[in-house]
Design an enzyme around this catalytic site. Structure first.
Site, mmCIF file in Angstrom:
data_model
loop_
_atom_site.group_PDB
_atom_site.id
_atom_site.type_symbol
_atom_site.label_atom_id
_atom_site.label_comp_id
_atom_site.label_asym_id
_atom_site.label_seq_id
_atom_site.Cartn_x
_atom_site.Cartn_y
_atom_site.Cartn_z
ATOM 1 N N ASP A 422 0.735 -1.179 0.073
ATOM 2 C CA ASP A 422 -0.003 0.053 0.141
ATOM 3 C C ASP A 422 0.929 1.218 0.121
ATOM 4 O O ASP A 422 2.086 1.273 0.408
ATOM 5 C CB ASP A 422 -0.973 -0.095 1.317
ATOM 6 C CG ASP A 422 -2.263 0.742 1.046
ATOM 7 O OD1 ASP A 422 -2.443 1.503 0.087
ATOM 8 O OD2 ASP A 422 -3.296 0.640 1.928
ATOM 9 N N ASP A 492 -10.835 2.360 -3.563
ATOM 10 C CA ASP A 492 -11.277 2.251 -2.099
ATOM 11 C C ASP A 492 -12.812 2.150 -2.357
ATOM 12 O O ASP A 492 -13.227 1.712 -1.055
ATOM 13 C CB ASP A 492 -10.582 3.105 -1.296
ATOM 14 C CG ASP A 492 -9.112 2.810 -0.723
ATOM 15 O OD1 ASP A 492 -8.991 1.844 -0.801
ATOM 16 O OD2 ASP A 492 -8.779 3.708 0.235
HETATM 17 C C1 DGJ Z 1 -5.877 2.023 1.895
HETATM 18 C C2 DGJ Z 1 -6.395 0.852 1.103
HETATM 19 O O1 DGJ Z 1 -6.527 1.058 -0.211
HETATM 20 C C3 DGJ Z 1 -7.156 0.013 1.728
HETATM 21 O O2 DGJ Z 1 -7.713 -1.104 1.012
HETATM 22 C C4 DGJ Z 1 -6.634 -0.654 3.048
HETATM 23 O O3 DGJ Z 1 -5.468 -1.254 2.717
HETATM 24 C C5 DGJ Z 1 -6.271 0.677 3.839
HETATM 25 N N1 DGJ Z 1 -5.318 1.467 3.242
HETATM 26 C C6 DGJ Z 1 -5.501 -0.006 5.130
HETATM 27 O O4 DGJ Z 1 -4.936 1.151 5.734
#
Ligand code: DGJ
Length: 692
Positions: A422, A492
């Site tokens: 991430d 997201d």
């Molecule tokens: C951002 C990501 O896009 C989410 O899917 C998740 O992994 C969160 N971060 C976790 O903090």
């Protein structure tokens, strides 16, 4: 014969020693073009001279199994300054890449002020530009506009991620608004994960000039004598089959060589813990979720954020990034207990990390405050959780730290087969304690070169681990990073309705097996929207299928539907993940929705054209609304195809089209009246058909 960019090869072939590079046709440089045109390359030599007049020295032709490459070495007529031009044409797919290597032996450093990766003159009757503009949780919105006189510039200046707002891929239709299945369209992707600028300039009356490269804002690159600077690659294609043709070329190229080596392999069906339990990780909850995904027929479980931190437990987003040790308060038996549990359930195990980031509340920051990007003497600007910072990837010690974090995790836990990588912060503090003061402007570029170097080390040692590229969703969906990743988290925003739109735009350039699409919960936390489980499954099934919710909160009907979806997806997986995409009806197509149902539909077909899958989604539902006929594409007109309905709504019978046969010609010209609305309007109806 290759259709794309034929002129480039012709020009390469015609270049004789000493030939001028036909500056405005191949590489326009400042000092060698007239005042009307813009340069793709602008440098300031060590002695202050700003001109560049490159002349060809020699040309080499390389014949590789996958591509042919023309390499033209050039030199400035005055300064010891050299540019090597590369033009690579792939054999099995209509994609051409261009890039430049820049070097000099001047007495002092040279300042690269503009260093594009490619340039192309464009002639068309009515050129239109399509680019993807979006935002966090709303990625990939196609924006189409007529190109007019003047300069159109598409840029991204986030620093670390470049696909949330404006993305580094564009299409240019030569003859009006781009169409899905016909028309002359050029597609281009800048293979870079940092700041970029794509320009289309109409500065003369003859046509348009296309440039793409690293954005010059605060990025004058200081190049030492004998150091080589290689620009990112720029990948082009040209199609007479409209936007669909461009997409299919990019998908094929990506699978063969634009993403991590196993682009032609199918991906596993997973459950990710994030939207189900967020930071509330416990061994019991994780094992319960493993039981659930195994019982649905899934193949992989991914533990997301919240599993780490010793002195500072990661209970929310304000601490612990950088402290990559298991939080034994949550997981008393460590990761081994989880990988054992996964094995016992015949599923695989994956884990989340955010390696380039740190929180000010962390042991890492306490130990190495000098490792974060920072502007000397200025207060730190803090990101997510009010404490997040970006590590200085230009620093080899930080690169080692990131490599070792992955290496230790995978060495100590050899059964981890999947990593979600991430990146949730932009570069807000544009300074480095590692780079010398006179090279601070190298930061935006060197950050990504450092990241790539680290990823190369990781991939050399762990080529078979699946790594998901995530950056607050699709913030890093780009071909700069995809060579090191197997897939990316599309957004997201997991609301099934908005996902139809987000996935639509993303599919313009990225193949379905790279697009992570998860069945989410309902009502969906971000939008509050309630959507049926069948619709959520059908929307996720058009890409790399996964789940992201708390199964413990699912109803029996939802569980049964997901089990059917996973079962049916397995039968269609190869087709969906590796087939040729035809987008049929765009969700963006304007319709008077009360009278006519708004629909989105797409299909995948194999190379033999004897196996296809069709997805149809109803986006609006009103009583007595007219349904839409969906005309298929890409089929063999002479073949007869029999329809089988898949992922049938729990408790229902297949619709009347199930079992019926039609010729390809009929399906493509007359089309199907898919029962998406019934006499009683159903919110978010959807159907999937297999065609054989
Ligand atoms: C951002 C990501 O896009 C989410 O899917 C998740 O992994 C969160 N971060 C976790 O903090």
């Amino acid at each position: 014969m290759k259709r794309s960019l034929i002129y480039l090869s012709i020009m390469c072939a015609c270049l004789s020693v000493g030939a001028r590079l036909h500056a405005i046709e191949m590489l326009p440089t400042f000092g060698d073009i007239d005042h009307i045109h813009l340069p793709a390359l602008l440098v300031q030599h060590a002695d202050g001279d700003q001109s560049l007049q490159l002349r060809a020295q020699d040309t080499t032709y390389l014949d590789h199994a996958q591509y042919k490459e023309t390499v033209i070495r050039t030199q400035d007529i005055v300064q010891p300054f050299y540019v090597t031009l590369h033009v690579r044409q792939y054999k099995e797919v209509d994609i051409t890449e261009t890039w430049y290597e820049i070097r000099h032996t001047e007495k002092k450093p040279v300042r690269l002020q503009r260093f594009d990766s490619g340039y192309l003159p464009i002639e068309g009757d009515d050129p239109h530009l399509l680019h993807l503009h979006g935002n966090w949780a709303a990625e990939g919105v196609p924006t189409v506009e007529r190109l007019t006189r003047g300069v159109k510039s598409i840029r991204n200046t986030d620093g670390a991620r470049n696909a949330h707002l404006d993305a580094p891929e564009v299409m240019i239709s030569l003859d009006g608004v781009p169409q899905e299945n016909y028309g002359r369209v050029l597609g281009a992707a800048l293979c870079w994960s940092g700041n970029f600028e794509i320009r289309v300039a109409a500065t003369d009356e003859k046509g348009f000039h296309f440039y793409a490269g690293i954005d010059p804002m605060a990025s004058e690159y200081i190049l030492e004598p004998k150091q080589t600077f290689t620009t990112p690659h720029l990948a082009y294609t040209y199609s007479t089959e409209g936007m669909g043709g461009v997409s299919r070329a990019f998908h094929r190229w990506a699978r063969n060589c634009g993403m991590m080596h196993n682009g032609n392999a199918t991906r596993n069906i997973l459950l990710n813990s994030w939207e189900g339990i967020y930071f509330d990780i416990t061994e019991e909850r994780i094992i319960a979720m493993m039981n659930d995904i195994a019982s649905f027929g899934g193949e992989l479980f991914v533990m997301d954020d919240g599993w780490f931190g010793s002195k500072y437990p990661r209970n929310n987003d304000s601490s612990s990034l950088g402290d990559w040790v298991v939080d034994t308060r949550k997981l008393p038996n460590g990761l081994k207990a989880l990988t054992d549990a996964a094995r016992e359930r015949h599923i695989q195990f994956g884990i989340w990390i955010e390696p380039e980031a740190v929180n000010t509340t962390s042991e890492l920051f306490e130990k190495h405050p000098e490792w974060v990007l920072q502007e000397r003497g200025r207060e730190l600007k803090l990101g997510r959780g009010g404490t997040q910072l970006v590590l200085d990837m230009t620093n080899p010690k930080v690169q080692d730290f990131v490599f070792n974090l992955v290496d230790t995790l995978l060495t100590n836990n050899p059964e981890i087969v999947y990593i979600k990588w991430d990146a949730n912060a932009s570069i807000q503090n544009c300074g480095s304690t590692y780079l010398p003061r006179d090279k601070q402007s190298n930061l935006y570029v060197d950050y990504h070169l450092g990241l790539i170097k680290t990823l190369e080390r990781i991939r050399a040692k762990y080529p078979n681990v699946t790594i998901q590229n995530c950056a607050s969703g699709g913030g890093r969906a780009n071909y700069g990073l995809m060579p090191y990743f197997d897939e990316f988290w599309v957004s997201d925003n997991n609301d099934a309705l908005q996902r139809v739109y987000i996935q639509w735009g993303t599919s313009y350039f990225f193949p379905s097996n790279a697009m992570a699409q998860h069945i989410g919960g309902s009502p969906y936390l971000m939008t509050g929207r309630t959507t049926p489980i069948k619709f959520r499954c059908d929307v996720a099934m058009s890409g790399r299928l996964g789940m992201e919710l708390q199964p413990a909160h699912m109803t029996e009907t939802e569980r049964a539907q997901c089990t059917t979806a996973i079962h049916d997806y397995k039968a269609l997986r190869e087709l969906i993940q590796l087939g040729n995409l035809y987008r049929l009806v765009s969700p963006y197509e304007p319709v008077p929705v009360v009278e006519k149902q708004q629909v989105a539909s797409l299909m995948y077909i194999n190379d033999n054209k004897d196996h296809a899958v069709l997805f149809a989604y109803g986006l609006s539902s009103f009583m007595k609304q007219a349904s839409r006929r969906i005309r298929l594409a890409g089929l063999d007109p002479t073949r007869t195809y029999t329809l089988t309905e898949r992922n049938i709504r729990h408790g229902e019978q297949p619709c009347a089209l199930h079992g019926q046969s039609f010729t390809g010609a009929y399906l493509m010209s007359v089309g199907l009246d898919i029962p998406l609305s019934t006499e009683y309007a159903i919110d978010y109806p959807s159907r999937i058909f297999e065609l054989k």
